[in-house]
Design a protein around this motif. Sequence first.
Motif, mmCIF file in Angstrom:
data_model
loop_
_atom_site.group_PDB
_atom_site.id
_atom_site.type_symbol
_atom_site.label_atom_id
_atom_site.label_comp_id
_atom_site.label_asym_id
_atom_site.label_seq_id
_atom_site.Cartn_x
_atom_site.Cartn_y
_atom_site.Cartn_z
ATOM 1 N N ASN A 142 0.844 -1.194 0.000
ATOM 2 C CA ASN A 142 0.000 0.000 0.000
ATOM 3 C C ASN A 142 0.885 1.252 0.000
ATOM 4 O O ASN A 142 1.715 1.438 0.890
ATOM 5 N N PRO A 143 0.718 2.163 -0.972
ATOM 6 C CA PRO A 143 1.529 3.390 -0.999
ATOM 7 C C PRO A 143 1.400 4.237 0.268
ATOM 8 O O PRO A 143 2.354 4.902 0.669
ATOM 9 N N ASP A 144 0.221 4.233 0.910
ATOM 10 C CA ASP A 144 0.060 4.979 2.158
ATOM 11 C C ASP A 144 1.014 4.449 3.230
ATOM 12 O O ASP A 144 1.625 5.218 3.984
ATOM 13 N N PHE A 145 1.145 3.132 3.296
ATOM 14 C CA PHE A 145 2.060 2.498 4.242
ATOM 15 C C PHE A 145 3.501 2.871 3.921
ATOM 16 O O PHE A 145 4.284 3.233 4.801
ATOM 17 N N VAL A 146 3.861 2.817 2.642
ATOM 18 C CA VAL A 146 5.232 3.120 2.219
ATOM 19 C C VAL A 146 5.567 4.586 2.488
ATOM 20 O O VAL A 146 6.639 4.917 3.017
ATOM 21 N N GLN A 147 4.657 5.488 2.132
ATOM 22 C CA GLN A 147 4.922 6.917 2.323
ATOM 23 C C GLN A 147 5.127 7.261 3.799
ATOM 24 O O GLN A 147 6.074 7.984 4.152
ATOM 25 N N ASN A 148 4.263 6.734 4.664
ATOM 26 C CA ASN A 148 4.396 7.071 6.078
ATOM 27 C C ASN A 148 5.640 6.472 6.716
ATOM 28 O O ASN A 148 6.173 7.016 7.678
ATOM 29 N N ASN A 149 6.115 5.346 6.175
ATOM 30 C CA ASN A 149 7.357 4.774 6.689
ATOM 31 C C ASN A 149 8.552 5.657 6.370
ATOM 32 O O ASN A 149 9.613 5.521 6.997
ATOM 33 N N HIS A 150 8.404 6.540 5.402
ATOM 34 C CA HIS A 150 9.476 7.477 5.062
ATOM 35 C C HIS A 150 9.257 8.844 5.699
ATOM 36 O O HIS A 150 10.194 9.453 6.208
ATOM 37 N N LEU A 151 8.029 9.328 5.651
ATOM 38 C CA LEU A 151 7.754 10.717 6.018
ATOM 39 C C LEU A 151 7.307 10.912 7.462
ATOM 40 O O LEU A 151 7.461 11.995 8.012
ATOM 41 N N LEU A 152 6.783 9.864 8.083
ATOM 42 C CA LEU A 152 6.266 9.999 9.450
ATOM 43 C C LEU A 152 6.730 8.830 10.307
ATOM 44 O O LEU A 152 6.018 8.333 11.161
ATOM 45 N N SER A 153 7.927 8.383 10.064
ATOM 46 C CA SER A 153 8.402 7.183 10.754
ATOM 47 C C SER A 153 9.227 7.538 11.979
ATOM 48 O O SER A 153 9.781 8.624 12.086
ATOM 49 N N GLN A 154 9.295 6.587 12.909
ATOM 50 C CA GLN A 154 10.260 6.638 13.999
ATOM 51 C C GLN A 154 11.305 5.590 13.647
ATOM 52 O O GLN A 154 11.023 4.393 13.632
ATOM 53 N N VAL A 155 12.490 6.040 13.298
ATOM 54 C CA VAL A 155 13.499 5.152 12.716
ATOM 55 C C VAL A 155 13.817 3.992 13.650
ATOM 56 O O VAL A 155 14.004 4.177 14.853
ATOM 57 N N ILE A 156 13.862 2.788 13.099
ATOM 58 C CA ILE A 156 14.304 1.629 13.847
ATOM 59 C C ILE A 156 15.505 1.021 13.135
ATOM 60 O O ILE A 156 15.682 1.190 11.927
ATOM 61 N N SER A 157 16.331 0.339 13.891
ATOM 62 C CA SER A 157 17.484 -0.353 13.333
ATOM 63 C C SER A 157 17.105 -1.806 13.125
ATOM 64 O O SER A 157 16.877 -2.539 14.104
ATOM 65 N N VAL A 158 17.025 -2.241 11.877
ATOM 66 C CA VAL A 158 16.659 -3.634 11.610
ATOM 67 C C VAL A 158 17.686 -4.595 12.213
ATOM 68 O O VAL A 158 17.298 -5.607 12.822
ATOM 69 N N PRO A 159 19.004 -4.335 12.104
ATOM 70 C CA PRO A 159 19.962 -5.238 12.759
ATOM 71 C C PRO A 159 19.733 -5.356 14.263
ATOM 72 O O PRO A 159 19.820 -6.453 14.831
ATOM 73 N N ASP A 160 19.432 -4.232 14.932
ATOM 74 C CA ASP A 160 19.154 -4.301 16.367
ATOM 75 C C ASP A 160 17.855 -5.055 16.632
ATOM 76 O O ASP A 160 17.766 -5.872 17.561
ATOM 77 N N TYR A 161 16.858 -4.780 15.828
ATOM 78 C CA TYR A 161 15.548 -5.427 16.002
ATOM 79 C C TYR A 161 15.672 -6.941 15.884
ATOM 80 O O TYR A 161 15.190 -7.687 16.742
ATOM 81 N N VAL A 162 16.328 -7.419 14.838
ATOM 82 C CA VAL A 162 16.410 -8.869 14.619
ATOM 83 C C VAL A 162 17.409 -9.534 15.555
ATOM 84 O O VAL A 162 17.422 -10.763 15.667
ATOM 85 N N SER A 163 18.261 -8.734 16.223
ATOM 86 C CA SER A 163 19.215 -9.322 17.168
ATOM 87 C C SER A 163 18.540 -9.788 18.445
ATOM 88 O O SER A 163 19.132 -10.545 19.224
ATOM 89 N N LEU A 164 17.315 -9.335 18.671
ATOM 90 C CA LEU A 164 16.593 -9.728 19.877
ATOM 91 C C LEU A 164 16.034 -11.132 19.682
ATOM 92 O O LEU A 164 14.977 -11.329 19.091
ATOM 93 N N ARG A 165 16.781 -12.108 20.194
ATOM 94 C CA ARG A 165 16.449 -13.520 20.006
ATOM 95 C C ARG A 165 16.541 -14.256 21.328
ATOM 96 O O ARG A 165 17.176 -13.790 22.275
ATOM 97 N N THR A 166 15.928 -15.420 21.361
ATOM 98 C CA THR A 166 16.043 -16.280 22.534
ATOM 99 C C THR A 166 17.437 -16.893 22.547
ATOM 100 O O THR A 166 18.194 -16.791 21.585
ATOM 101 N N ALA A 167 17.787 -17.535 23.651
ATOM 102 C CA ALA A 167 19.100 -18.166 23.761
ATOM 103 C C ALA A 167 19.237 -19.268 22.706
ATOM 104 O O ALA A 167 18.268 -19.952 22.359
ATOM 105 N N GLY A 168 20.449 -19.421 22.177
ATOM 106 C CA GLY A 168 20.691 -20.437 21.158
ATOM 107 C C GLY A 168 20.567 -21.853 21.710
ATOM 108 O O GLY A 168 20.735 -22.090 22.911
ATOM 109 N N THR A 169 20.247 -22.761 20.826
ATOM 110 C CA THR A 169 20.135 -24.175 21.189
ATOM 111 C C THR A 169 20.985 -25.000 20.235
ATOM 112 O O THR A 169 21.593 -24.475 19.302
ATOM 113 N N GLU A 170 21.012 -26.281 20.470
ATOM 114 C CA GLU A 170 21.788 -27.171 19.599
ATOM 115 C C GLU A 170 21.274 -27.126 18.169
ATOM 116 O O GLU A 170 22.045 -27.202 17.213
ATOM 117 N N HIS A 171 19.955 -26.985 18.017
ATOM 118 C CA HIS A 171 19.364 -26.975 16.676
ATOM 119 C C HIS A 171 19.292 -25.565 16.081
ATOM 120 O O HIS A 171 19.144 -25.410 14.877
#
Length: 313
Positions: A142-171
């Motif tokens: 949706n262009p409305d979604f895309v436009q607001n992610n640029h013009l009215l966004s609160q910037v997030i860091s995708v690397p920081d966001y995806v780094s939030l994980r549970t503890a690692g396991t063997e698998h």
Amino acid sequence: MQFGPYGSLAIDLLVWAAKETYVPNFRERIDLLFPTPTLTFHAADFYNLFGHVRNSVLKPLTPGGEAIFAYRDKHRKDYGRCILDAVLYSMSTNSIAYAEKEYRVVDERRRTRYTLSTLKVFKGLTIERSSRAYVRYTMQANPDFVQNNHLLSQVISVPDYVSLRTAGTEHSKRGSSWMVGRFLYLRMRYAWGLWCTAENKGKAEFTENFDELLEIAGFVKTPPKKAASLLRGYLSRVCTLDSIPFTARIEKGSTQNARRQQDGSRPDVYRVILTKKTIQRADEDELHRVATEQQQEVVQQRLQNLAQNMRSQ
């Protein structure tokens, strides 16, 4: 619920869509934000980046997920083979409703163009499969979604966001998606946006809503003292990330205005206090110093030019 029990997966897909439709030079090319963009991606690219176990998102729907296809049985065969298919289908056919706050679409100066009470993120979903080799999705954002992610966004860091994980396991050596942490991360970035508004940016500290954070963390039914302790640990982990420019502490507040419990006692009351990190304050001081020096240089240059003009007359 329109996403069944998979609401956390839908949030990750929103972040993914925002990432994939981001235009780095949009300030120079605002026109690039108005066409309807087509988004194509492989399932593996998504679940590897966001830390979802392959079998958890490509497995058949759980009983709760069948609600996505209530009254839409004819679509179940094509769009309900696995959980990821079904969530994307729901995001393409259902709209997100804004019951208390409207979705405000703005121009490049953040002036309101119009408001929406609902927003459909995707449309035109197609799914391609090649035996066990890949699953590929194509849809329009949706262009409305895309436009607001640029013009009215609160910037997030995708690397920081995806780094939030549970503890690692063997698998799963790197761990899997820690959704409570990611929800708290988004809330902290939202809090920073509120802190930066004209009426709040001068404050040395900022107070967050303890009860709302408990709801996000899933501690609503946990005794307050234990909930405060658990939430303190969660916020400590989230606020260590570089893209969160403050620390959070939880303090016990006055119980005077708290509603009495059945036994007549008043429950413990807590509040969350956000404090800018030292490095953040130093950065702000440095920016202010540089800006002041630049302004002084401009004034000095103007005075010199004025003096030269007067001597030449």
